[in-house]
Design a protein around this motif. Structure first.
Motif, PDB file in Angstrom:
ATOM      1  N   VAL A  17       0.835  -1.203   0.000  1.00 33.35           N
ATOM      2  CA  VAL A  17       0.000   0.000   0.000  1.00 33.35           C
ATOM      3  C   VAL A  17       0.869   1.252   0.000  1.00 33.35           C
ATOM      4  O   VAL A  17       0.602   2.217  -0.719  1.00 33.35           O
ATOM      5  CB  VAL A  17      -0.953   0.004   1.212  1.00 33.35           C
ATOM      6  CG1 VAL A  17      -1.677   1.346   1.334  1.00 33.35           C
ATOM      7  CG2 VAL A  17      -1.967  -1.129   1.091  1.00 33.35           C
ATOM      8  N   ARG A  18       1.929   1.220   0.788  1.00 30.55           N
ATOM      9  CA  ARG A  18       2.836   2.371   0.843  1.00 30.55           C
ATOM     10  C   ARG A  18       3.457   2.645  -0.516  1.00 30.55           C
ATOM     11  O   ARG A  18       3.579   3.793  -0.952  1.00 30.55           O
ATOM     12  CB  ARG A  18       3.924   2.113   1.881  1.00 30.55           C
ATOM     13  CG  ARG A  18       4.869   3.293   2.102  1.00 30.55           C
ATOM     14  CD  ARG A  18       5.747   3.071   3.314  1.00 30.55           C
ATOM     15  NE  ARG A  18       6.599   1.898   3.184  1.00 30.55           N
ATOM     16  CZ  ARG A  18       6.477   0.801   3.932  1.00 30.55           C
ATOM     17  NH1 ARG A  18       5.539   0.727   4.864  1.00 30.55           N
ATOM     18  NH2 ARG A  18       7.293  -0.217   3.752  1.00 30.55           N
ATOM     19  N   THR A  19       3.821   1.582  -1.233  1.00 27.73           N
ATOM     20  CA  THR A  19       4.457   1.740  -2.539  1.00 27.73           C
ATOM     21  C   THR A  19       3.481   2.273  -3.577  1.00 27.73           C
ATOM     22  O   THR A  19       3.807   3.169  -4.369  1.00 27.73           O
ATOM     23  CB  THR A  19       5.040   0.394  -3.013  1.00 27.73           C
ATOM     24  OG1 THR A  19       6.007  -0.060  -2.056  1.00 27.73           O
ATOM     25  CG2 THR A  19       5.706   0.539  -4.367  1.00 27.73           C
ATOM     26  N   ILE A  20       2.264   1.740  -3.592  1.00 28.23           N
ATOM     27  CA  ILE A  20       1.257   2.200  -4.553  1.00 28.23           C
ATOM     28  C   ILE A  20       0.904   3.663  -4.286  1.00 28.23           C
ATOM     29  O   ILE A  20       0.810   4.477  -5.216  1.00 28.23           O
ATOM     30  CB  ILE A  20      -0.011   1.324  -4.481  1.00 28.23           C
ATOM     31  CG1 ILE A  20       0.308  -0.100  -4.921  1.00 28.23           C
ATOM     32  CG2 ILE A  20      -1.118   1.917  -5.355  1.00 28.23           C
ATOM     33  CD1 ILE A  20      -0.824  -1.083  -4.692  1.00 28.23           C
ATOM     34  N   THR A  21       0.733   4.001  -3.014  1.00 26.45           N
ATOM     35  CA  THR A  21       0.412   5.386  -2.648  1.00 26.45           C
ATOM     36  C   THR A  21       1.541   6.325  -3.059  1.00 26.45           C
ATOM     37  O   THR A  21       1.308   7.398  -3.632  1.00 26.45           O
ATOM     38  CB  THR A  21       0.168   5.502  -1.131  1.00 26.45           C
ATOM     39  OG1 THR A  21      -0.853   4.590  -0.732  1.00 26.45           O
ATOM     40  CG2 THR A  21      -0.250   6.920  -0.754  1.00 26.45           C
ATOM     41  N   GLY A  22       2.767   5.919  -2.782  1.00 24.96           N
ATOM     42  CA  GLY A  22       3.911   6.736  -3.145  1.00 24.96           C
ATOM     43  C   GLY A  22       4.056   6.904  -4.644  1.00 24.96           C
ATOM     44  O   GLY A  22       4.407   7.982  -5.138  1.00 24.96           O
ATOM     45  N   ALA A  23       3.761   5.839  -5.387  1.00 25.32           N
ATOM     46  CA  ALA A  23       3.843   5.913  -6.850  1.00 25.32           C
ATOM     47  C   ALA A  23       2.812   6.892  -7.391  1.00 25.32           C
ATOM     48  O   ALA A  23       3.104   7.698  -8.286  1.00 25.32           O
ATOM     49  CB  ALA A  23       3.619   4.523  -7.456  1.00 25.32           C
ATOM     50  N   ALA A  24       1.601   6.843  -6.835  1.00 28.31           N
ATOM     51  CA  ALA A  24       0.543   7.747  -7.280  1.00 28.31           C
ATOM     52  C   ALA A  24       0.908   9.198  -6.987  1.00 28.31           C
ATOM     53  O   ALA A  24       0.763  10.083  -7.838  1.00 28.31           O
ATOM     54  CB  ALA A  24      -0.777   7.384  -6.599  1.00 28.31           C
ATOM     55  N   LEU A  25       1.395   9.449  -5.784  1.00 33.38           N
ATOM     56  CA  LEU A  25       1.796  10.812  -5.426  1.00 33.38           C
ATOM     57  C   LEU A  25       2.974  11.266  -6.288  1.00 33.38           C
ATOM     58  O   LEU A  25       3.016  12.421  -6.738  1.00 33.38           O
ATOM     59  CB  LEU A  25       2.177  10.886  -3.949  1.00 33.38           C
ATOM     60  CG  LEU A  25       2.661  12.262  -3.470  1.00 33.38           C
ATOM     61  CD1 LEU A  25       1.542  13.283  -3.583  1.00 33.38           C
ATOM     62  CD2 LEU A  25       3.162  12.180  -2.029  1.00 33.38           C
ATOM     63  N   GLY A  26       3.918  10.353  -6.541  1.00 32.87           N
ATOM     64  CA  GLY A  26       5.071  10.691  -7.365  1.00 32.87           C
ATOM     65  C   GLY A  26       4.671  11.102  -8.764  1.00 32.87           C
ATOM     66  O   GLY A  26       5.205  12.073  -9.316  1.00 32.87           O
ATOM     67  N   VAL A  27       3.732  10.380  -9.352  1.00 31.60           N
ATOM     68  CA  VAL A  27       3.234  10.726 -10.680  1.00 31.60           C
ATOM     69  C   VAL A  27       2.600  12.112 -10.661  1.00 31.60           C
ATOM     70  O   VAL A  27       2.861  12.958 -11.536  1.00 31.60           O
ATOM     71  CB  VAL A  27       2.206   9.676 -11.161  1.00 31.60           C
ATOM     72  CG1 VAL A  27       1.372  10.222 -12.318  1.00 31.60           C
ATOM     73  CG2 VAL A  27       2.909   8.404 -11.595  1.00 31.60           C
ATOM     74  N   PHE A  28       1.774  12.351  -9.667  1.00 35.98           N
ATOM     75  CA  PHE A  28       1.068  13.630  -9.563  1.00 35.98           C
ATOM     76  C   PHE A  28       2.059  14.796  -9.465  1.00 35.98           C
ATOM     77  O   PHE A  28       1.948  15.795 -10.172  1.00 35.98           O
ATOM     78  CB  PHE A  28       0.156  13.602  -8.340  1.00 35.98           C
ATOM     79  CG  PHE A  28      -0.844  14.716  -8.306  1.00 35.98           C
ATOM     80  CD1 PHE A  28      -1.967  14.697  -9.113  1.00 35.98           C
ATOM     81  CD2 PHE A  28      -0.665  15.799  -7.456  1.00 35.98           C
ATOM     82  CE1 PHE A  28      -2.892  15.728  -9.090  1.00 35.98           C
ATOM     83  CE2 PHE A  28      -1.581  16.838  -7.418  1.00 35.98           C
ATOM     84  CZ  PHE A  28      -2.699  16.796  -8.245  1.00 35.98           C
ATOM     85  N   LEU A  29       3.061  14.653  -8.592  1.00 35.17           N
ATOM     86  CA  LEU A  29       4.037  15.718  -8.400  1.00 35.17           C
ATOM     87  C   LEU A  29       4.937  15.877  -9.633  1.00 35.17           C
ATOM     88  O   LEU A  29       5.286  16.996 -10.019  1.00 35.17           O
ATOM     89  CB  LEU A  29       4.888  15.445  -7.164  1.00 35.17           C
ATOM     90  CG  LEU A  29       4.153  15.534  -5.829  1.00 35.17           C
ATOM     91  CD1 LEU A  29       5.095  15.203  -4.675  1.00 35.17           C
ATOM     92  CD2 LEU A  29       3.553  16.919  -5.629  1.00 35.17           C
ATOM     93  N   ALA A  30       5.317  14.761 -10.248  1.00 40.21           N
ATOM     94  CA  ALA A  30       6.172  14.830 -11.435  1.00 40.21           C
ATOM     95  C   ALA A  30       5.477  15.590 -12.556  1.00 40.21           C
ATOM     96  O   ALA A  30       6.095  16.397 -13.260  1.00 40.21           O
ATOM     97  CB  ALA A  30       6.542  13.424 -11.893  1.00 40.21           C
ATOM     98  N   VAL A  31       4.181  15.342 -12.732  1.00 37.78           N
ATOM     99  CA  VAL A  31       3.431  16.048 -13.764  1.00 37.78           C
ATOM    100  C   VAL A  31       3.295  17.531 -13.407  1.00 37.78           C
ATOM    101  O   VAL A  31       3.393  18.400 -14.279  1.00 37.78           O
ATOM    102  CB  VAL A  31       2.049  15.399 -13.961  1.00 37.78           C
ATOM    103  CG1 VAL A  31       1.155  16.274 -14.848  1.00 37.78           C
ATOM    104  CG2 VAL A  31       2.193  14.017 -14.579  1.00 37.78           C
ATOM    105  N   ALA A  32       3.088  17.823 -12.127  1.00 32.97           N
ATOM    106  CA  ALA A  32       2.989  19.222 -11.702  1.00 32.97           C
ATOM    107  C   ALA A  32       4.290  19.972 -11.977  1.00 32.97           C
ATOM    108  O   ALA A  32       4.286  21.107 -12.466  1.00 32.97           O
ATOM    109  CB  ALA A  32       2.637  19.291 -10.219  1.00 32.97           C
TER     110      ALA A  32
END
Length: 200
Positions: A146-161
């Motif tokens: 769960v920690r990895t999936i959550t981190g991946a989702a946040l990482g994608v969001f921030l990378a696009v921002a």
């Protein structure tokens, strides 16, 4: 009458926020005052403060609950990353002002004061997302998966921002969808390699 009053309030709030983001982009966040924002939105300063207690609130990302609800409503057979992709895509498609959301994201990562003010909100939303993912997977919210999936989702969001900051014409919704598709396909490949049945 109540419905009309609420609609007027929503429009006033949106216009204040739209003018604030425009001024922040045009003349700088620190240089823009609440009085200038009020004048641009053709309302009184007290009206601005009624809707937004601080300048930071003017570029807040808004309510996160609809995205979580969209994620939870996806078919159970969809892996978490695929479900997140659909949720983000649907959320952006239904947003009343996508261009305003784009500008907000670009400002938050560009202005140190806004980035610092957003950390607490980001942390809280990570916790909400982790809880929703854990409910879907049946794992503990503090588990490595769960920690990895959550981190991946946040990482994608921030990378696009951050990419939006460098590429002003970038379509955030399309970029997010592309990134989540790559992650979802990677998850699909991992499951297939591991002998798990593929998910359509």
């Amino acid at each position: 009458m109540t419905g009309l009053r609420e609609l007027k309030k929503a429009r006033t709030k949106a216009e204040i926020q739209r003018q604030a983001v425009r001024l922040f982009a045009d003349q700088g966040y620190a240089e823009t005052t609440m009085e200038q924002i009020a004048a641009a939105a053709e309302v009184s300063p007290s009206t601005v403060f009624r809707y937004f207690a601080t300048k930071e609130d003017l570029v807040a990302f808004g309510d996160f609950a609809p995205l979580i609800e969209l994620f939870q409503s996806q078919p159970a057979q969809l892996p978490p990353l695929a479900a997140l992709r659909v949720a983000f895509r649907t959320a952006f498609a239904s947003h009343t002002s996508p261009e305003l959301l784009d500008s907000q994201l670009a400002l938050v990562v560009a202005v140190p004061e806004l980035w610092a003010a957003s950390l607490a909100t980001i942390t809280a939303r990570m916790d909400l997302l982790a809880t929703a993912i854990a409910h879907r997977t049946g794992d503990d919210a503090d588990s490595a998966e769960v920690r990895t999936i959550t981190g991946a989702a946040l990482g994608v969001f921030l990378a696009v921002a951050f990419a939006k900051r460098r590429q002003p014409k970038l379509d955030i919704a399309a970029a997010l969808d592309e990134s989540f598709a790559l992650l979802a396909n990677s998850d699909h490949a991992d499951r297939t390699t591991a002998g798990e049945p593929p998910v359509d």
